[in-house]
Scaffold this motif. Structure first.
Motif, mmCIF file in Angstrom:
data_model
loop_
_atom_site.group_PDB
_atom_site.id
_atom_site.type_symbol
_atom_site.label_atom_id
_atom_site.label_comp_id
_atom_site.label_asym_id
_atom_site.label_seq_id
_atom_site.Cartn_x
_atom_site.Cartn_y
_atom_site.Cartn_z
ATOM 1 N N LEU A 104 0.672 -0.944 0.150
ATOM 2 C CA LEU A 104 -0.320 0.142 -0.196
ATOM 3 C C LEU A 104 0.905 1.019 -0.024
ATOM 4 N N ALA A 105 2.082 1.416 0.594
ATOM 5 C CA ALA A 105 3.061 2.943 0.793
ATOM 6 C C ALA A 105 3.600 2.520 -0.081
ATOM 7 N N SER A 106 3.977 1.878 -0.711
ATOM 8 C CA SER A 106 4.555 2.050 -2.240
ATOM 9 C C SER A 106 4.023 1.999 -3.044
ATOM 10 N N THR A 107 2.229 2.146 -3.436
ATOM 11 C CA THR A 107 1.939 2.036 -4.291
ATOM 12 C C THR A 107 1.114 3.219 -4.391
ATOM 13 N N THR A 108 1.233 3.856 -2.664
ATOM 14 C CA THR A 108 0.510 5.194 -2.883
ATOM 15 C C THR A 108 2.003 6.303 -3.153
ATOM 16 N N ALA A 109 3.373 5.944 -2.823
ATOM 17 C CA ALA A 109 3.963 6.508 -3.823
ATOM 18 C C ALA A 109 4.158 6.969 -5.140
ATOM 19 N N GLN A 110 4.185 5.318 -5.325
ATOM 20 C CA GLN A 110 4.247 5.219 -6.668
ATOM 21 C C GLN A 110 2.791 6.278 -8.022
ATOM 22 N N ASN A 111 1.526 6.121 -7.170
ATOM 23 C CA ASN A 111 0.684 6.893 -7.373
ATOM 24 C C ASN A 111 0.847 8.622 -7.349
ATOM 25 N N ALA A 112 1.480 8.923 -6.304
ATOM 26 C CA ALA A 112 1.584 10.124 -6.084
ATOM 27 C C ALA A 112 2.360 11.053 -7.166
ATOM 28 N N PHE A 113 3.749 9.774 -7.516
ATOM 29 C CA PHE A 113 4.682 10.658 -8.478
ATOM 30 C C PHE A 113 4.316 10.847 -9.347
ATOM 31 N N ASN A 114 3.045 9.941 -9.778
ATOM 32 C CA ASN A 114 2.408 9.598 -11.340
ATOM 33 C C ASN A 114 1.329 10.799 -11.565
ATOM 34 N N HIS A 149 1.239 13.525 -9.498
ATOM 35 C CA HIS A 149 2.011 15.156 -9.676
ATOM 36 C C HIS A 149 3.047 15.287 -9.382
ATOM 37 N N SER A 150 4.200 14.325 -9.515
ATOM 38 C CA SER A 150 5.299 14.423 -9.950
ATOM 39 C C SER A 150 5.871 14.600 -8.355
ATOM 40 N N ASP A 151 5.888 14.018 -7.464
ATOM 41 C CA ASP A 151 6.116 13.942 -5.879
ATOM 42 C C ASP A 151 5.521 12.530 -5.002
ATOM 43 N N TYR A 152 6.616 12.860 -4.092
ATOM 44 C CA TYR A 152 6.308 11.748 -3.238
ATOM 45 C C TYR A 152 5.510 11.621 -2.134
ATOM 46 N N VAL A 153 5.118 13.424 -1.931
ATOM 47 C CA VAL A 153 3.911 13.631 -0.859
ATOM 48 C C VAL A 153 2.047 13.269 -1.660
ATOM 49 N N PRO A 154 1.968 12.092 -0.425
ATOM 50 C CA PRO A 154 0.595 11.353 -0.676
ATOM 51 C C PRO A 154 -0.384 12.309 -0.405
ATOM 52 N N THR A 155 -1.778 12.328 -1.576
ATOM 53 C CA THR A 155 -2.771 12.705 -1.121
ATOM 54 C C THR A 155 -4.357 12.499 -0.898
ATOM 55 N N ILE A 156 -5.391 12.205 -0.042
ATOM 56 C CA ILE A 156 -6.288 11.090 -0.338
ATOM 57 C C ILE A 156 -6.611 11.004 -1.184
ATOM 58 N N GLN A 157 -6.137 11.143 -2.187
ATOM 59 C CA GLN A 157 -6.644 10.507 -4.090
ATOM 60 C C GLN A 157 -6.218 9.222 -4.127
ATOM 61 N N ASP A 158 -4.565 9.841 -4.003
ATOM 62 C CA ASP A 158 -3.124 8.992 -4.333
ATOM 63 C C ASP A 158 -3.416 7.406 -3.074
ATOM 64 N N VAL A 159 -3.788 7.986 -1.947
ATOM 65 C CA VAL A 159 -4.137 6.601 -0.839
ATOM 66 C C VAL A 159 -5.745 5.847 -1.315
ATOM 67 N N ARG A 160 -6.620 6.103 -1.610
ATOM 68 C CA ARG A 160 -7.526 6.592 -2.107
ATOM 69 C C ARG A 160 -6.805 4.949 -2.841
ATOM 70 N N MET A 161 -6.591 5.610 -4.419
ATOM 71 C CA MET A 161 -5.961 5.008 -5.697
ATOM 72 C C MET A 161 -5.125 3.284 -4.941
ATOM 73 N N ALA A 162 -4.369 3.842 -4.513
ATOM 74 C CA ALA A 162 -3.345 2.604 -4.021
ATOM 75 C C ALA A 162 -4.666 1.084 -2.902
ATOM 76 N N MET A 163 -5.129 2.144 -2.363
ATOM 77 C CA MET A 163 -6.509 0.895 -1.376
ATOM 78 C C MET A 163 -7.024 0.089 -2.479
ATOM 79 N N THR A 164 -7.987 0.670 -3.928
ATOM 80 C CA THR A 164 -8.339 0.245 -4.595
ATOM 81 C C THR A 164 -7.848 -0.866 -5.631
#
Length: 201
Positions: A20-30, A32-47
Motif C-alpha cells: 500500500l505504501a509503495s503503491t501510494t508513493a508511485q501514484n503520488a509521483f504519477n 503530481h510528480s512528487d512523493y507526497v501523497p494526497t487522499i486521492q493517491d491513498v484511495r487509488m492505492a487501496m483500490t
C-alpha cells in the motif's frame, strides 16, 4: 494460533502495508510528480491493492450517468468501498484489533489513537520475544528482517548446471550460429544470369 502461523500472518500483513505504501508513493509521483501523497493517491492505492470492495473501476464509473448532489450535476462516483472501509475502521472489529495491538482511543467512539500506558504494541512484543532467544534470523526474508540471500537454482539434465550459467550458454550458442556459414540451396545459386545460362549449356 500456533507461533509459526501467527508469524506468517504478521508477515503477510506487513507486506500488504508495504505494498500500500509503495503503491501510494508511485501514484503520488504519477499524479503530481512528487512523493507526497494526497487522499486521492491513498484511495487509488487501496483500490489497486483490493482494500476497497465492492468498487467499480474508473471506466465503469464513467459509463454511469451523472447524478445530482446538493443541487449540482456531478459525475457518478462509486463510494461503496470507501463507505465500507470507514464502517470497518469505526466498528467494533477494528476496536478489538487496536485493543490487542495495545493502541487505545482517547474517546470511546473515535479520536486520537495512542499507545496504551505501560503497554507495548503487538509487533514490538513479538520481536522482543524472538530476540531473547537469539532467533533474529527468524525475520530473515520478511519485511521486518534482512533480505534472504538468493540461492542458486540448479538445473538437472540440461546443458547448464544453474540459471546463472544460462545467459552465457545462450550467448555462446548465438555466436556459434552466427559464425556458421550458410549451407542452404540459396547460397549455391549462381550470382548472375550469365552463370545460369552457362550452367544450362
Amino acid at each position: 494460533m500456533r507461533g509459526t502461523v501467527l508469524d506468517t500472518v504478521t508477515d503477510l500483513a506487513a507486506r500488504y502495508i508495504l505494498l500500500l505504501a509503495s503503491t501510494t508513493a508511485q501514484n503520488a509521483f504519477n499524479n503530481h510528480s512528487d512523493y507526497v501523497p494526497t487522499i486521492q493517491d491513498v484511495r487509488m492505492a487501496m483500490t489497486q491493492a483490493g482494500g476497497l470492495r465492492p468498487q467499480l473501476s474508473a471506466t465503469q464509473e464513467e459509463a454511469k450517468m451523472p447524478i445530482v448532489v446538493n443541487g449540482r450535476l456531478v459525475p457518478y462516483e462509486d463510494m461503496r468501498g470507501v463507505e465500507a472501509f470507514i464502517r470497518w475502521a469505526e466498528g467494533a472489529g477494528n476496536r478489538e484489533i487496536r485493543r490487542i495491538a495495545g493502541i487505545v482511543s482517547s474517546e470511546k467512539d473515535g479520536g486520537d489513537v495512542t499507545l496504551a500506558e505501560d503497554s507495548e504494541d503487538y509487533l514490538t512484543a513479538l520481536k522482543k520475544k524472538y530476540s531473547k532467544t537469539g532467533e533474529e534470523s527468524r525475520y530473515q526474508g520478511s519485511v521486518l528482517g534482512k533480505d534472504s540471500d538468493d540461492q542458486p537454482v540448479m538445473i538437472v539434465g540440461g546443458p547448464v548446471g544453474s540459471l546463472s550459467e544460462w545467459p552465457q550458454h545462450m550467448k555462446t550458442a548465438a555466436s556459434s550460429v552466427a559464425a556458421t556459414p550458410a549451407t542452404s540451396g540459396i547460397s549455391s545459386a549462381p550470382d548472375t544470369p550469365e552463370e545460369l545460362m552457362g550452367d544450362a549449356d
